[in-house]
Design a protein around this motif. Structure first.
Motif, PDB file in Angstrom:
ATOM      1  N   GLN A  90      50.793  38.552  51.927  1.00 33.90           N
ATOM      2  CA  GLN A  90      51.802  38.530  52.989  1.00 33.90           C
ATOM      3  C   GLN A  90      51.267  39.276  54.207  1.00 33.90           C
ATOM      4  N   LEU A  91      51.237  38.589  55.336  1.00 39.14           N
ATOM      5  CA  LEU A  91      50.719  39.178  56.563  1.00 39.14           C
ATOM      6  C   LEU A  91      51.813  39.540  57.559  1.00 39.14           C
ATOM      7  N   LEU A  92      52.971  38.901  57.430  1.00 37.16           N
ATOM      8  CA  LEU A  92      54.053  39.155  58.379  1.00 37.16           C
ATOM      9  C   LEU A  92      55.388  39.214  57.645  1.00 37.16           C
ATOM     10  N   PRO A  93      55.995  40.411  57.579  1.00 32.30           N
ATOM     11  CA  PRO A  93      57.312  40.512  56.939  1.00 32.30           C
ATOM     12  C   PRO A  93      58.390  39.884  57.823  1.00 32.30           C
ATOM     13  N   ALA A  94      59.431  39.399  57.192  1.00 28.21           N
ATOM     14  CA  ALA A  94      60.532  38.769  57.926  1.00 28.21           C
ATOM     15  C   ALA A  94      61.138  39.715  58.951  1.00 28.21           C
ATOM     16  N   SER A  95      61.233  40.987  58.615  1.00 28.61           N
ATOM     17  CA  SER A  95      61.836  41.954  59.545  1.00 28.61           C
ATOM     18  C   SER A  95      61.097  42.003  60.878  1.00 28.61           C
ATOM     19  N   ALA A  96      59.790  41.757  60.865  1.00 28.44           N
ATOM     20  CA  ALA A  96      59.010  41.798  62.106  1.00 28.44           C
ATOM     21  C   ALA A  96      59.293  40.586  62.981  1.00 28.44           C
ATOM     22  N   ARG A 129      64.951  28.516  60.855  1.00 27.40           N
ATOM     23  CA  ARG A 129      65.226  29.750  60.118  1.00 27.40           C
ATOM     24  C   ARG A 129      65.462  30.847  61.146  1.00 27.40           C
ATOM     25  N   ASP A 130      66.695  31.282  61.226  1.00 26.19           N
ATOM     26  CA  ASP A 130      67.077  32.327  62.176  1.00 26.19           C
ATOM     27  C   ASP A 130      66.660  31.975  63.607  1.00 26.19           C
ATOM     28  N   GLY A 131      66.811  30.703  63.981  1.00 23.16           N
ATOM     29  CA  GLY A 131      66.497  30.278  65.336  1.00 23.16           C
ATOM     30  C   GLY A 131      65.020  30.016  65.596  1.00 23.16           C
ATOM     31  N   ARG A 132      64.202  30.033  64.558  1.00 22.96           N
ATOM     32  CA  ARG A 132      62.772  29.735  64.693  1.00 22.96           C
ATOM     33  C   ARG A 132      62.465  28.441  63.943  1.00 22.96           C
ATOM     34  N   LEU A 133      61.570  27.634  64.502  1.00 22.07           N
ATOM     35  CA  LEU A 133      61.110  26.447  63.793  1.00 22.07           C
ATOM     36  C   LEU A 133      59.974  26.870  62.875  1.00 22.07           C
ATOM     37  N   CYS A 134      60.083  26.499  61.604  1.00 24.49           N
ATOM     38  CA  CYS A 134      59.123  26.961  60.603  1.00 24.49           C
ATOM     39  C   CYS A 134      58.459  25.799  59.876  1.00 24.49           C
ATOM     40  N   TRP A 135      57.160  25.985  59.633  1.00 31.10           N
ATOM     41  CA  TRP A 135      56.381  25.059  58.827  1.00 31.10           C
ATOM     42  C   TRP A 135      55.684  25.849  57.734  1.00 31.10           C
ATOM     43  N   GLY A 136      55.760  25.324  56.510  1.00 30.61           N
ATOM     44  CA  GLY A 136      55.012  25.875  55.398  1.00 30.61           C
ATOM     45  C   GLY A 136      53.779  25.025  55.138  1.00 30.61           C
ATOM     46  N   ALA A 137      52.986  25.430  54.161  1.00 28.93           N
ATOM     47  CA  ALA A 137      51.717  24.754  53.878  1.00 28.93           C
ATOM     48  C   ALA A 137      51.900  23.273  53.558  1.00 28.93           C
ATOM     49  N   LEU A 138      52.907  22.932  52.762  1.00 28.05           N
ATOM     50  CA  LEU A 138      53.111  21.519  52.425  1.00 28.05           C
ATOM     51  C   LEU A 138      53.732  20.757  53.591  1.00 28.05           C
ATOM     52  N   GLY A 139      54.529  21.425  54.400  1.00 31.80           N
ATOM     53  CA  GLY A 139      55.073  20.788  55.605  1.00 31.80           C
ATOM     54  C   GLY A 139      53.972  20.415  56.575  1.00 31.80           C
ATOM     55  N   VAL A 140      52.972  21.266  56.703  1.00 30.21           N
ATOM     56  CA  VAL A 140      51.807  20.980  57.543  1.00 30.21           C
ATOM     57  C   VAL A 140      50.920  19.937  56.860  1.00 30.21           C
ATOM     58  N   GLY A 141      50.867  19.990  55.533  1.00 33.29           N
ATOM     59  CA  GLY A 141      49.965  19.140  54.763  1.00 33.29           C
ATOM     60  C   GLY A 141      50.182  17.650  54.950  1.00 33.29           C
ATOM     61  N   GLY A 142      51.430  17.214  55.134  1.00 30.00           N
ATOM     62  CA  GLY A 142      51.695  15.793  55.337  1.00 30.00           C
ATOM     63  C   GLY A 142      51.012  15.269  56.592  1.00 30.00           C
ATOM     64  N   THR A 143      51.124  16.021  57.669  1.00 30.92           N
ATOM     65  CA  THR A 143      50.461  15.642  58.920  1.00 30.92           C
ATOM     66  C   THR A 143      48.955  15.706  58.756  1.00 30.92           C
ATOM     67  N   LYS A 144      48.490  16.735  58.082  1.00 30.46           N
ATOM     68  CA  LYS A 144      47.050  16.891  57.849  1.00 30.46           C
ATOM     69  C   LYS A 144      46.502  15.683  57.100  1.00 30.46           C
ATOM     70  N   MET A 145      47.206  15.202  56.093  1.00 32.53           N
ATOM     71  CA  MET A 145      46.738  14.051  55.322  1.00 32.53           C
ATOM     72  C   MET A 145      46.726  12.781  56.170  1.00 32.53           C
ATOM     73  N   LYS A 146      47.684  12.615  57.072  1.00 30.16           N
ATOM     74  CA  LYS A 146      47.686  11.455  57.978  1.00 30.16           C
ATOM     75  C   LYS A 146      46.461  11.503  58.891  1.00 30.16           C
ATOM     76  N   ILE A 147      46.153  12.687  59.388  1.00 21.69           N
ATOM     77  CA  ILE A 147      44.966  12.844  60.247  1.00 21.69           C
ATOM     78  C   ILE A 147      43.707  12.518  59.453  1.00 21.69           C
ATOM     79  N   HIS A 148      43.610  13.020  58.239  1.00 21.70           N
ATOM     80  CA  HIS A 148      42.434  12.748  57.403  1.00 21.70           C
ATOM     81  C   HIS A 148      42.267  11.248  57.173  1.00 21.70           C
ATOM     82  N   ARG A 149      43.362  10.570  56.862  1.00 21.35           N
ATOM     83  CA  ARG A 149      43.297   9.129  56.597  1.00 21.35           C
ATOM     84  C   ARG A 149      42.782   8.378  57.819  1.00 21.35           C
TER      85      ARG A 149
END
Length: 178
Positions: free
Chosen positions: A94-100, A132-152
């Protein structure tokens, strides 16, 4: 990046923080941000300020623009005024706690870590433009779908010419075209 487009008219003038920025993924992301036509300010963070400074200096071979080195321990100063925070650190750290980030002006959070605990606390692995609390969030699998389209598309384009080379910048161009 798409999240910043949704939250402001342009990426021009945006500030991006790359946590774990001295690793191969963080360096590639910094290089892409610095090479974009938009004037994105890049803050590259590492546990070692000396290592962050060395990577920032090495990025000069790709661009005339500067990345700014930071020690990741100085979180408050690091994310102050940032628009986007991207975590590209080691798996399970963990590099960034939610509180920050919850007490900051950050608009977009992207965590490329697929191993618990999350690199950015509060961002879930499947998040894809999740508010999430007014921020747009992407996780690894959320990014992964786009990454796979780029790879293809990248692999398909290799069959268009025998001398085709696809580098990180070409992958970014493919991603923008999608």
């Amino acid at each position: 990046i798409d999240g910043l487009y949704r939250t402001q008219d342009s990426l021009d003038g945006a500030t991006a923080v790359i946590l774990g920025g001295t690793g191969p993924v963080g360096q590639r992301i910094a290089r892409l941000f610095l090479g974009m036509k938009e004037n994105i300010s890049v803050r590259l963070a590492s546990r070692s300020i000396d290592k962050a400074a060395a990577v920032c200096k090495s990025l000069k071979r790709f661009t005339e623009r500067d990345a700014h080195p930071f020690a990741s321990a100085d979180l408050d100063h690091l994310i102050d005024g940032a628009d986007l925070v991207l975590s590209a650190g080691a798996a399970g750290v963990q590099l960034l706690p939610a509180s920050a980030w919850q007490s900051s002006s950050v608009k977009v959070l992207i965590d490329l870590n697929a191993v618990p605990p999350a690199g950015i606390e509060g961002v879930e692995i499947n998040d894809k433009a999740k508010d999430r609390d007014g921020r747009l969030c992407w996780g690894a699998l959320g990014v992964g779908g786009t990454k796979m389209k780029i790879h293809r598309h990248a692999v398909e384009s290799l069959f268009e010419a025998n001398d085709k080379v696809i580098d990180a910048e070409e992958c970014l161009a493919i991603g923008r075209s999608l």
